[in-house]
Write an enzyme that holds these catalytic residues in place. Structure first.
Site, short mmCIF file in Angstrom:
data_model
loop_
_atom_site.label_atom_id
_atom_site.label_comp_id
_atom_site.label_asym_id
_atom_site.label_seq_id
_atom_site.Cartn_x
_atom_site.Cartn_y
_atom_site.Cartn_z
N PHE A 95 22.16 -20.09 52.92
CA PHE A 95 22.21 -19.86 51.47
C PHE A 95 23.08 -18.62 51.19
CE2 PHE A 95 20.28 -18.79 47.37
CZ PHE A 95 19.96 -20.04 46.83
N ASP A 134 14.08 -16.67 57.40
CA ASP A 134 13.97 -16.99 55.98
C ASP A 134 13.08 -18.23 55.86
OD1 ASP A 134 14.37 -18.19 53.46
OD2 ASP A 134 16.30 -17.18 53.22
N TYR A 141 8.19 -19.55 44.84
CA TYR A 141 8.30 -20.46 43.68
C TYR A 141 8.73 -21.87 44.06
CZ TYR A 141 13.09 -18.55 44.04
OH TYR A 141 14.31 -18.12 44.50
N LYS A 142 9.03 -22.11 45.33
CA LYS A 142 9.42 -23.47 45.74
C LYS A 142 8.14 -24.24 46.07
CE LYS A 142 14.06 -21.97 46.79
NZ LYS A 142 14.98 -21.35 47.74
N ARG A 148 18.96 -34.03 46.86
CA ARG A 148 17.75 -33.71 47.62
C ARG A 148 16.55 -34.31 46.90
NH1 ARG A 148 17.70 -27.21 48.46
NH2 ARG A 148 17.19 -27.39 46.26
#
Ligand SMILES: *Cc1c(COP(=O)(O)O)cnc(C)c1O
Length: 426
Positions: A130, A211, A236-237, A386
């Protein structure tokens, strides 16, 4: 009976015997919509909402005394939520704290653990990571007066989607000071062999940090046992803690007592924090890596959300998640054959995170069309859709219905109605 009908029957039967089915009612789902974007922003649960109102109530009732009084004093909230998160990452309670955000926590951990010395000056990362993680690593290399183009090594991918553990290990040379990798790659959903890579780094005297943005809440971890030096993540995922919700970090107990690279008063030993001394006394645990005052309102939903994870159990969540993504891949292969899709995530259960990644030339327009038909996917440039069926709130029938709608979109070329441009967010 057609294959599609049989698959529907199978989905309905699995839903009936699903031990996690009751959790769906804990979330706010939109009627008629199938939300498959929980790996980008998880949905609001009633428990999370309740905790936000609770926190507002404490503020209303206690004012400043909410820091030390009320049912859930804010002064130690980050540590309590860290302890609640610890089982999800396989850590002891004092090794985890809820604080900061992914990028900020990575900055803190790089400031603490990236120590270029002698010929060991490089950070080993990968070409698929990322951007924010990469920017953080580049900035710390620069802060040491070094050149990122030379000191940040990015292991490349042969197929453009996945990484080979063997290649990563080969790159762990004696010029490497630190390895930073994602447990689950954000595009392809590949789950790396964290145990093997952690062991390989440690055998070579290299520090390693993980991560966990795309793995926490989807995949179980055993960070303490594996011996990872540190880890960081957002909540928050898959952890459903809300937009901009506070993140988390793990520091292995063998590093406790170390002075954080970026010190701030909330990293103080709680017993002396309010002495207001100019000499910093760090907390004896991972709490030392906090910086300033916790974002209490953005921490609140995490508490409610973590309760659900404790009740459901990480092993059961992983089991259902694998079955959901396996079913999704089966449907893609049988129902969408010849329609231009390629499954680019690994097939093997041990190498797959919580989402399925479909490559398609028309991915942007397909993502728009899916939204228009009430299926919420996400798009990752240049050509990936996704789909993340989430164990706590998606059903097997959701997966079936999403593929049914996608099949119609493809057969009727309905995606052609949409522009080949992504929106600011999509
Ligand atoms: C989601 C995600 C981020 C987001 O970072 P923030 O600091 O929370 O904005 C960073 N890295 C990875 C790998 C991610 O998946």
């Amino acid at each position: 009976m057609s294959g599609m009908d049989e698959q529907k029957k199978k989905a309905e039967a699995w839903d009936r015997e699903d031990p996690l089915s009751r959790f769906r009612e804990e979330f706010y789902l939109t009627e008629g919509q199938i939300y498959l974007d929980g790996n980008s922003l998880g949905l609001l649960s009633k428990r999370a909402e309740k905790e936000v109102f609770h926190t507002l109530g404490s503020w209303r009732k206690h004012g400043v005394d909410g820091w030390t009084g009320g049912e859930s004093p804010w002064f130690t909230l980050s540590e309590r939520l860290g302890a609640m998160t610890a089982p999800l990452v396989g850590a002891d309670a004092q090794e985890v704290v809820a604080t900061g955000s992914t990028t900020v926590n990575l900055h803190q951990l790089l400031a603490t653990f990236y120590r270029p010395e002698g010929s060991r000056t490089r950070i080993l990362a990968d070409a698929l990571n990322f951007p924010s993680d990469i920017y953080a690593m580049q900035s710390h290399i620069r802060l040491h007066g070094l050149d990122p183009s030379e000191h940040l090594i990015r292991v490349t991918s042969e197929d453009g989607h996945t990484l080979n553990e063997e290649t990563i290990i080969e790159a762990m040379t004696d010029e490497v000071a630190l390895v930073v990798l994602s447990a689950v790659l954000y595009r392809s959903g590949q789950l790396l062999d964290m145990e093997r890579l952690t062991r390989a780094a440690r055998e070579r005297g290299i520090r390693i940090g993980w991560d966990l943005c795309h793995s926490i809440g989807a995949v179980p971890h055993r960070l303490t046992e594996w011996g990872a030096d540190f880890a960081f993540w957002c909540n928050y995922k898959y952890l459903n803690s809300g937009p901009g919700g506070v993140g988390g970090l793990f520091v292995h107990q063998r590093h406790h007592g170390r002075i954080p690279g970026l010190a701030g008063w909330f990293g103080s030993d709680k017993a002396v924090q309010f002495d207001m001394a100019h000499r910093f006394t760090p907390a004896a645990d991972a709490g030392a890596f906090q910086i300033g005052t916790p974002h209490v309102l953005s921490l609140a939903p995490l508490q409610g959300s973590l309760e659900l994870f404790h009740e459901a159990g990480m092993e059961r969540i992983r089991e259902k998640s694998l079955r959901l993504t396996r079913f999704l891949m089966e449907l893609v292969e049988t129902q969408l054959a010849g329609l231009g899709f390629a499954i680019v995530n690994p097939r093997d259960d041990a190498r797959r995170g919580g989402h399925v990644a479909l490559a398609h030339q028309e991915a942007v327009r397909i993502a728009h069309a899916l939204k228009d038909h009430g299926v919420i996917p996400d798009f990752r440039s240049p050509d990936i859709v996704r789909l993340a069926p989430v164990a706590l709130y998606n059903s097997y029938l959701d997966v079936w219905e999403a593929v049914r709608r996608l099949k119609r979109i493809m057969e009727e070329k309905d995606y052609e109605r949409f522009e080949k441009k992504r929106g600011v967010v999509a």
